[in-house]
Write an enzyme that holds these catalytic residues in place. Structure first.
Site, PDB file in Angstrom:
ATOM      1  N   ARG A  49       0.827  -1.211   0.000  1.00 55.68           N
ATOM      2  CA  ARG A  49       0.000   0.000   0.000  1.00 55.68           C
ATOM      3  C   ARG A  49       0.864   1.265   0.000  1.00 55.68           C
ATOM      4  NH1 ARG A  49      -5.402  -0.881   3.459  1.00 55.68           N
ATOM      5  NH2 ARG A  49      -5.870   0.959   2.282  1.00 55.68           N
ATOM      6  N   LYS A 154      -0.329 -19.210   4.600  1.00 60.28           N
ATOM      7  CA  LYS A 154      -1.211 -19.657   5.664  1.00 60.28           C
ATOM      8  C   LYS A 154      -1.486 -18.507   6.642  1.00 60.28           C
ATOM      9  CE  LYS A 154       0.473 -21.170   9.601  1.00 60.28           C
ATOM     10  NZ  LYS A 154       1.284 -20.162  10.313  1.00 60.28           N
ATOM     11  N   HIS A 184       5.114 -23.860   4.902  1.00 58.94           N
ATOM     12  CA  HIS A 184       6.569 -23.899   4.706  1.00 58.94           C
ATOM     13  C   HIS A 184       7.205 -25.168   5.280  1.00 58.94           C
ATOM     14  CE1 HIS A 184       6.887 -22.265   8.820  1.00 58.94           C
ATOM     15  NE2 HIS A 184       8.140 -22.665   8.808  1.00 58.94           N
ATOM     16  N   LYS A 188      10.694 -28.079   3.993  1.00 62.97           N
ATOM     17  CA  LYS A 188      11.874 -28.490   4.766  1.00 62.97           C
ATOM     18  C   LYS A 188      12.383 -29.825   4.222  1.00 62.97           C
ATOM     19  CE  LYS A 188      10.271 -26.248   9.036  1.00 62.97           C
ATOM     20  NZ  LYS A 188      11.221 -25.237   9.459  1.00 62.97           N
ATOM     21  N   GLU A 222       8.540 -24.860  20.513  1.00 63.53           N
ATOM     22  CA  GLU A 222       9.261 -23.606  20.253  1.00 63.53           C
ATOM     23  C   GLU A 222       9.674 -22.983  21.573  1.00 63.53           C
ATOM     24  OE1 GLU A 222       7.934 -21.284  16.630  1.00 63.53           O
ATOM     25  OE2 GLU A 222       6.042 -21.961  17.481  1.00 63.53           O
ATOM     26  N   HIS A 246       0.873 -27.155   9.954  1.00 68.60           N
ATOM     27  CA  HIS A 246       2.179 -27.831  10.011  1.00 68.60           C
ATOM     28  C   HIS A 246       2.094 -29.235  10.621  1.00 68.60           C
ATOM     29  CE1 HIS A 246       3.472 -23.931   8.904  1.00 68.60           C
ATOM     30  NE2 HIS A 246       3.664 -23.427  10.102  1.00 68.60           N
ATOM     31  N   LYS A 342       4.418 -22.676  22.428  1.00 68.95           N
ATOM     32  CA  LYS A 342       5.425 -21.617  22.494  1.00 68.95           C
ATOM     33  C   LYS A 342       5.930 -21.562  23.930  1.00 68.95           C
ATOM     34  CE  LYS A 342       4.060 -19.036  18.546  1.00 68.95           C
ATOM     35  NZ  LYS A 342       5.018 -19.437  17.506  1.00 68.95           N
TER      36      LYS A 342
HETATM   37  C1  BG6 Z   1       4.808 -20.258  11.423  1.00 68.14           C
HETATM   38  C2  BG6 Z   1       3.984 -19.840  12.627  1.00 68.14           C
HETATM   39  O1  BG6 Z   1       3.991 -20.752  10.411  1.00 68.14           O
HETATM   40  O2  BG6 Z   1       5.715 -21.276  11.843  1.00 68.14           O
HETATM   41  C3  BG6 Z   1       4.873 -19.361  13.743  1.00 68.14           C
HETATM   42  O3  BG6 Z   1       3.107 -18.801  12.225  1.00 68.14           O
HETATM   43  C4  BG6 Z   1       5.909 -20.400  14.088  1.00 68.14           C
HETATM   44  O4  BG6 Z   1       4.107 -19.038  14.901  1.00 68.14           O
HETATM   45  C5  BG6 Z   1       6.630 -20.852  12.834  1.00 68.14           C
HETATM   46  O5  BG6 Z   1       6.828 -19.812  14.995  1.00 68.14           O
HETATM   47  C6  BG6 Z   1       7.545 -22.036  13.142  1.00 68.14           C
HETATM   48  O6  BG6 Z   1       8.288 -22.324  11.982  1.00 68.14           O
HETATM   49  P1  BG6 Z   1       9.724 -22.998  12.089  1.00 68.14           P
HETATM   50  O7  BG6 Z   1      10.110 -23.218  10.658  1.00 68.14           O
HETATM   51  O8  BG6 Z   1      10.606 -22.021  12.807  1.00 68.14           O
HETATM   52  O9  BG6 Z   1       9.528 -24.248  12.855  1.00 68.14           O
END
Ligand code: BG6
Length: 486
Positions: A49, A154, A184, A188, A222, A246, A342
């Site tokens: 934007r 996503k 994503h 991997k 995490e 994921h 988390k």
């Molecule tokens: C993202 C989430 O899709 O994946 C995040 O939105 C998360 O909250 C992240 O931290 C984790 O990805 P990776 O590749 O670091 O395990």
């Protein structure tokens, strides 16, 4: 080196001044260009934007992103940036803004003598997906003289209804063969290896069923909290942010049948079959948690409710543990325990396959000589590799068993692993949908989790820096299991 042919194209990124672009997309595109995957005739057109950028200041922003990512540019790559990076504002996203975008795309294509191959990448907050897709259709950008591909980040929808509505909107403007829904995790290397591991090694595949497997654990832990993402995260929560996408992708790759071929249709078809076989998830199979204040490495960590931007009364879950039952011939009776959170003690993504114990211990009929499960521990990150755990006789007398590990690490065998986004971006520009999520897959996964979200289950507080609430231990203990904490 991947030798798939890459046709000249224009790669349009919406949200080009945002975090994802700077942290992941730009470095990945630069690396692909550096490795010769992106042709000189291809260009990247950032759009957002903000009217404050033009081609020159956008390139400056790109240089800053590279510096932050620790990438130093050689003269060749600086030249590539100057020749290939462009910017166009889409202002208030009105029809005339998109018409201007369309004109700019065509002008750049004329300059470059390009055939009209286009990628539109929505690196946007989900709320902006529908209007952007609609506008692309309205100004005729969903069709072109060459190929056109739409990439959607996503989370794809908030529930079944919104995911369906988004799919319908997309399908009014684009064909499913043009859509690349990104998760994503599928980019991997270690996740892709799950298929090779399973289907190129019959020794494992022949054990991969309810006769030999006792239980499966999938953990995506995490260490970090939500950082500055409260605006997004508090509306999403761990179920929508991690489990629906994921963790579910990991589960389907572990549980799927052998596809008839290694191609996108066959693989996605088998993944959808797994999702359809999952039994409805009951309330007592789910534990939700939210981190409270805690500590790690001697440092105080604020609780979720103390994070900037989080409402004081937020009920958003930052932890999920769940038992999933797959009601098909291969998996009936084998619990799949999935867990993510988390502010857990460490960052680790792992899949543990616990094989059944020997039915009787001949070493100690009283049961005092404890036999562990044989297990296959697949570490997807950060210490990528796997361990196969088995029992041995400990040296000396009296007879004692000891668990030992056969051990493989990527770092010992291969060069550093490519970044997931590099893999996925190359797939997009070469037109390979295998590692992207099909419309039916997204809807099937919402069908499973939307009822769980609607239940408004209790949220248990856990201390930051621990493995989640006690209830998660109880969930798995019911059937005599324990979480393998690395
Ligand atoms: C993202 C989430 O899709 O994946 C995040 O939105 C998360 O909250 C992240 O931290 C984790 O990805 P990776 O590749 O670091 O395990």
């Amino acid at each position: 080196m991947d030798n798939r042919p890459v046709e000249p194209h224009i790669f349009v990124i919406f949200g080009a001044t945002g975090d994802l672009m700077q942290r992941s997309l730009l470095p990945a595109l630069l690396n692909l260009a550096g490795r010769g995957h992106i042709r000189r005739e291809s260009i990247i057109l950032g759009t957002a934007r903000s009217a404050q950028y033009n081609d020159v200041s956008f390139r400056k922003l790109a240089y800053e992103s590279f510096a932050k990512a620790g990438i130093s540019l050689d003269p060749g790559m600086t030249k590539w940036c100057d020749e290939c990076l462009f910017y166009q504002s889409i202002g208030d996203e009105k029809l005339e803004d998109f018409s201007a975008l369309s004109e700019r795309i065509k002008a750049l294509e004329r300059e470059l003598n390009s055939t009209g191959n286009r990628v539109f990448y929505l690196a946007l907050p989900p709320i902006a997906f529908p209007s952007t897709i609609e506008r692309l259709g309205e100004v005729g950008l969903s069709r072109s003289p060459g190929w056109t591909r739409l990439v959607v980040e996503k989370p794809f929808g908030r529930d079944l209804e919104s995911a369906r509505a988004l799919n319908q909107l997309i399908h009014r403007n684009f064909d499913e063969s043009q859509i690349y829904r990104i998760d994503h995790y599928l980019g991997k290397e270690t996740v892709q290896n799950l298929l090779v591991f399973r289907f190129a090694n019959p020794i494992f595949e022949s054990l991969w069923n309810r006769d030999r497997i006792h239980s499966v654990q999938i953990t995506v832990a995490e260490e970090l909290g939500i950082g500055k993402r409260a605006g997004y995260y508090d509306r999403a929560g761990a179920l929508r942010d991690m489990v629906q996408n994921h963790l579910t992708q990991l589960l389907t790759l572990v549980a799927m049948e052998v596809p008839v071929a290694f191609d996108s249709d066959s693989i996605r078809f088998e993944k959808i079959k797994v999702l359809r076989a999952i039994a409805p998830i009951m309330d007592d199979q789910v534990v939700l948690g939210q981190y409270g204040r805690g500590s790690a490495n001697g440092k105080e960590i604020p609780g979720y409710l103390e994070e900037p931007g989080v409402p004081d009364d937020s009920r958003t879950e930052t932890f999920v543990a769940m038992q999933i039952d797959i009601a098909n011939w291969r998996w009936h009776g084998v619990p799949f325990y999935v867990r993510t959170g988390k502010r857990l003690p460490e960052r680790i993504t792992q899949i543990i396959i616990n094989f059944k114990r020997a039915p009787v211990s001949i070493f100690d009929p009283t049961g005092r000589c404890d036999m562990h499960f044989n297990s296959l521990n697949m570490m997807l990150q950060p210490d990528e590799g796997f361990d196969l755990c088995f029992e041995m006789k400990a040296l000396g007398e009296p007879l004692k068993l000891q668990t030992q590990r056969l051990h493989f690490r990527y770092a010992e065998a291969f060069a550093p692993l490519p970044d997931a986004y590099e893999t996925l971006l190359l797939d997009i520009i070469t037109g390979d949908q295998t590692l992207f999520v099909h419309a039916n897959e997204v809807e099937e996964s919402w069908r499973l989790y939307a009822p769980v979200i609607e239940q408004k289950l209790p949220i248990h507080t856990y201390r930051a820096g621990t493995w989640g609430p006690q209830e998660a231990e109880k969930l798995i203990k019911r059937e005599g299991h324990v979480w393998a904490n690395s």
